[in-house]
Enzyme design. Sequence first.
Site, PDB file in Angstrom:
ATOM      1  N   ARG A 186      -8.351  -9.820   4.993  1.00  0.00           N
ATOM      2  CA  ARG A 186      -7.362  -8.909   5.584  1.00  0.00           C
ATOM      3  C   ARG A 186      -7.783  -7.456   5.380  1.00  0.00           C
ATOM      4  NH1 ARG A 186      -2.468  -6.175   3.983  1.00  0.00           N
ATOM      5  NH2 ARG A 186      -0.666  -6.575   5.363  1.00  0.00           N
ATOM      6  N   GLN A 225       2.340 -10.707  10.492  1.00  0.00           N
ATOM      7  CA  GLN A 225       2.723  -9.610   9.607  1.00  0.00           C
ATOM      8  C   GLN A 225       1.817  -8.398   9.764  1.00  0.00           C
ATOM      9  OE1 GLN A 225       1.056  -8.618   6.216  1.00  0.00           O
ATOM     10  NE2 GLN A 225       2.677  -9.197   4.792  1.00  0.00           N
ATOM     11  N   SER A 251       4.656  -5.973   2.761  1.00  0.00           N
ATOM     12  CA  SER A 251       3.331  -5.908   3.385  1.00  0.00           C
ATOM     13  C   SER A 251       2.313  -6.648   2.516  1.00  0.00           C
ATOM     14  CB  SER A 251       2.944  -4.455   3.629  1.00  0.00           C
ATOM     15  OG  SER A 251       1.781  -4.362   4.425  1.00  0.00           O
ATOM     16  N   LEU A 252       1.317  -5.945   1.973  1.00  0.00           N
ATOM     17  CA  LEU A 252       0.322  -6.590   1.120  1.00  0.00           C
ATOM     18  C   LEU A 252       0.969  -7.347  -0.027  1.00  0.00           C
ATOM     19  CD1 LEU A 252      -1.552  -6.113  -1.685  1.00  0.00           C
ATOM     20  CD2 LEU A 252      -2.584  -7.112   0.347  1.00  0.00           C
ATOM     21  N   HIS A 282       0.830  -2.511  10.671  1.00  0.00           N
ATOM     22  CA  HIS A 282       2.015  -3.069  11.323  1.00  0.00           C
ATOM     23  C   HIS A 282       2.252  -2.430  12.697  1.00  0.00           C
ATOM     24  CE1 HIS A 282       2.656  -5.103   7.577  1.00  0.00           C
ATOM     25  NE2 HIS A 282       2.656  -3.960   6.941  1.00  0.00           N
ATOM     26  N   GLN A 337       0.822  -1.208   0.000  1.00  0.00           N
ATOM     27  CA  GLN A 337       0.000   0.000   0.000  1.00  0.00           C
ATOM     28  C   GLN A 337       0.858   1.261   0.000  1.00  0.00           C
ATOM     29  OE1 GLN A 337      -3.887  -0.570   2.385  1.00  0.00           O
ATOM     30  NE2 GLN A 337      -2.442  -2.025   3.243  1.00  0.00           N
TER      31      GLN A 337
END
Length: 308
Positions: free
Chosen positions: A116, A246, A91-92, A197, A12
């Site tokens: 998610r 994560q 991340s994603l 996070h 993102q």
Amino acid sequence: MTGSFALVFPGQGSQRPGMAEAWRGEAGSERWTEAGDVLGWDVARLGFDADADELREPASCQIALFVHGAALLDAWRAAGGPEPVAVAGHSLGEYNALLTADVLSFADALRLVDVRARATQDAARRAPGTMVACLGFEVATVEEACAEAGAYVANDNAPGQIVAAGGEEALARLRERLAEADPRGKVRDVEVGAAYHSPHVEAAVPVLREALDATTFRDAHLPVIANVDAAPHTAAGDWPSLLADQVRRPVRWRETVPALAAQAAGAVVELGASAVLTGLVKRTDRSLERHVVTTPQERDAVLQEVAA
């Protein structure tokens, strides 16, 4: 590009309105329709028509970026792009890495991303927050300032590039403390809609974990460097815990770059809507070749280098 390479996928903040338009008609563009069939709504609109504000929403952003990364992977392979020796996603983007390594099917990965996305958006409503990039500071400086301000180190991306997460008041205090610690540094907004996070999205973890435990994972056919420990993984059973952790733990991208290089990757190819990770690679290890694929023209240029 010479020798072996790693594929990487951004997360993102890399989204762009109309990011799928350049790939219309290319192999992989059907992923948008397939995603709509899986989820039961017009996912393609996110890639072609959604504006910046909609793409900033966690639920929209995550789905759009995952499908876009999957489409680019298909387009890369259809054009004769070779397979990497290792893969990672920020991340994603880690879900795109798992798709690349055949750990997850497209449909299963998309369903997890959907869970998610909705879970983190719900968590963001309960504990609003966002993220800022702290540029030119040492990690210890940012960690100390975060502790004083009530914010959190979310991404250790590269030397001089650390992302912090928290509520608006905490991030305002963080800006003040960092300005006092080192006036030469800069703090910039990150275009996301949640404090990822960090404990702000803790409420998303049990929801995601339930979906992860119900999903079939396969052993990877190439190493996937995980965000939470910056280590290579190939075992299917590792991923439910890694992906659950994560969400709430920092992304260790600074350590991911040497982990990719250790897999005999002499170059990094980034597939995404905009160039993000190659810049972080440059900050961390200038010896690695760096290539970005955000358009078909860039893909073809990289493939010409491979052929040469």
